[in-house]
Design an enzyme around this catalytic site. Structure first.
Site, PDB file in Angstrom:
ATOM      1  N   CYS A 125      -8.357  -0.925  -2.585  1.00 52.99           N
ATOM      2  CA  CYS A 125      -9.751  -0.637  -2.928  1.00 52.99           C
ATOM      3  C   CYS A 125     -10.344  -1.829  -3.686  1.00 52.99           C
ATOM      4  O   CYS A 125     -10.258  -2.963  -3.219  1.00 52.99           O
ATOM      5  CB  CYS A 125      -9.819   0.677  -3.692  1.00 52.99           C
ATOM      6  SG  CYS A 125     -11.482   1.366  -3.843  1.00 52.99           S
ATOM      7  N   ASP A 183     -13.096   4.381   7.282  1.00 59.06           N
ATOM      8  CA  ASP A 183     -13.392   4.172   5.870  1.00 59.06           C
ATOM      9  C   ASP A 183     -14.909   4.151   5.676  1.00 59.06           C
ATOM     10  O   ASP A 183     -15.584   3.236   6.165  1.00 59.06           O
ATOM     11  CB  ASP A 183     -12.787   2.847   5.417  1.00 59.06           C
ATOM     12  CG  ASP A 183     -12.865   2.623   3.918  1.00 59.06           C
ATOM     13  OD1 ASP A 183     -13.764   3.205   3.269  1.00 59.06           O
ATOM     14  OD2 ASP A 183     -12.028   1.871   3.392  1.00 59.06           O
ATOM     15  N   HIS A 214     -10.460   5.746   3.913  1.00 60.91           N
ATOM     16  CA  HIS A 214     -10.249   4.978   2.695  1.00 60.91           C
ATOM     17  C   HIS A 214      -9.103   5.616   1.899  1.00 60.91           C
ATOM     18  O   HIS A 214      -8.918   6.823   1.913  1.00 60.91           O
ATOM     19  CB  HIS A 214     -11.527   4.998   1.861  1.00 60.91           C
ATOM     20  CG  HIS A 214     -11.519   4.039   0.714  1.00 60.91           C
ATOM     21  ND1 HIS A 214     -11.590   2.683   0.892  1.00 60.91           N
ATOM     22  CD2 HIS A 214     -11.438   4.244  -0.627  1.00 60.91           C
ATOM     23  CE1 HIS A 214     -11.565   2.089  -0.281  1.00 60.91           C
ATOM     24  NE2 HIS A 214     -11.464   3.011  -1.224  1.00 60.91           N
TER      25      HIS A 214
END
Length: 246
Positions: A125, A183, A214
């Site tokens: 991330c 994502d 994600h």
């Protein structure tokens, strides 16, 4: 490989940065991976990933990425409150402060008798972005960047011309770029912008997109894909064995 875990408080130009260390119990020197967390800092899934990588023969450092903005030891929850605070921190910290954090970590590594001095980075991330960004440091030999957010936009606070996308051409390390096609934070257009920039900049990189959302590596929550996670861990281990053990 059996590992041990402890922590150090490393001084940086912007304050004390608690850093968690995972390393083999065996005697000897090992290459290092700086592992940058999500906005939530060192949660249980982050700690488990660090331990997993250390068990393959690496010293793994997990810094508190927003140490200037929180008390030492802060861990945010995977809930709305934690997400809001983490995103607030993300937009409050200039990229230049992350750069000085990376240099402080490099200096720490170079002083440890159990480190070879060869360094890679890894992150998920925002941590994927920071692993990519850290590769601007000439001491970083390889970076595994997992669903890295905010590279494509260039919106994170930084000096003019110092955003990460613009600086890609200055990265000499080998990059492993991992993405989820589903994502919502990094759409296809955003991924292609990064891909095209890497090609134009002449970087050495591998690029993999999976049918996943994600945070598919995080072993908590409904987005976790254990099969894909195992595959990606193997790819990261291969990258670091090849680039840091040579």
């Amino acid at each position: 490989m059996i590992i041990q875990q402890h922590s150090y408080d490393i001084e940086t130009p912007t304050g004390t940065m608690r850093t968690y260390v995972y390393r083999p119990q065996a005697q000897g020197k090992f290459p290092t991976i700086i592992f940058y967390s999500e906005i939530f800092q060192q949660t249980a899934p982050i700690a488990r990933t660090a331990a997993l990588m250390a068990g393959h023969g690496f010293v793994v450092l997990v810094p508190e990425v927003f140490h200037e903005l929180n008390p030492i030891g802060t861990v945010l929850g995977y809930d709305d409150a934690g997400k809001d605070k983490g995103n607030q921190d993300k937009w409050a910290k200039p990229l230049e402060h992350h750069d000085s954090d990376t240099q402080a970590l490099v200096s720490f590594i170079q002083q440890q008798e159990y480190c070879t001095g060869k360094i890679g980075t890894m992150g998920v991330c925002i941590g994927g972005h920071l692993a990519y960004r850290a590769a601007l440091n000439d001491n970083i030999l390889a970076a595994a960047c997992l669903y890295a957010t905010d590279i494509h936009s260039g919106d994170l606070p930084s000096d003019e011309g110092n955003d990460t996308l613009t600086r890609t051409k200055d990265i000499k390390a080998e990059l492993l770029m991992i993405w989820g096609k589903q994502d919502p934070h990094i759409a296809a257009e955003a991924r292609m912008k990064i891909h095209q920039n890497l090609i134009a900049s002449g970087n050495v990189f591998a690029w993999h997109e999976f049918n996943a959302s994600h945070a598919f590596m995080r072993d908590e929550g409904e987005r976790y894909d254990p099969q894909l996670a195992l595959r990606v861990y193997g790819m990261a281990v291969e990258l670091f064995h090849r680039t840091l053990l040579a």
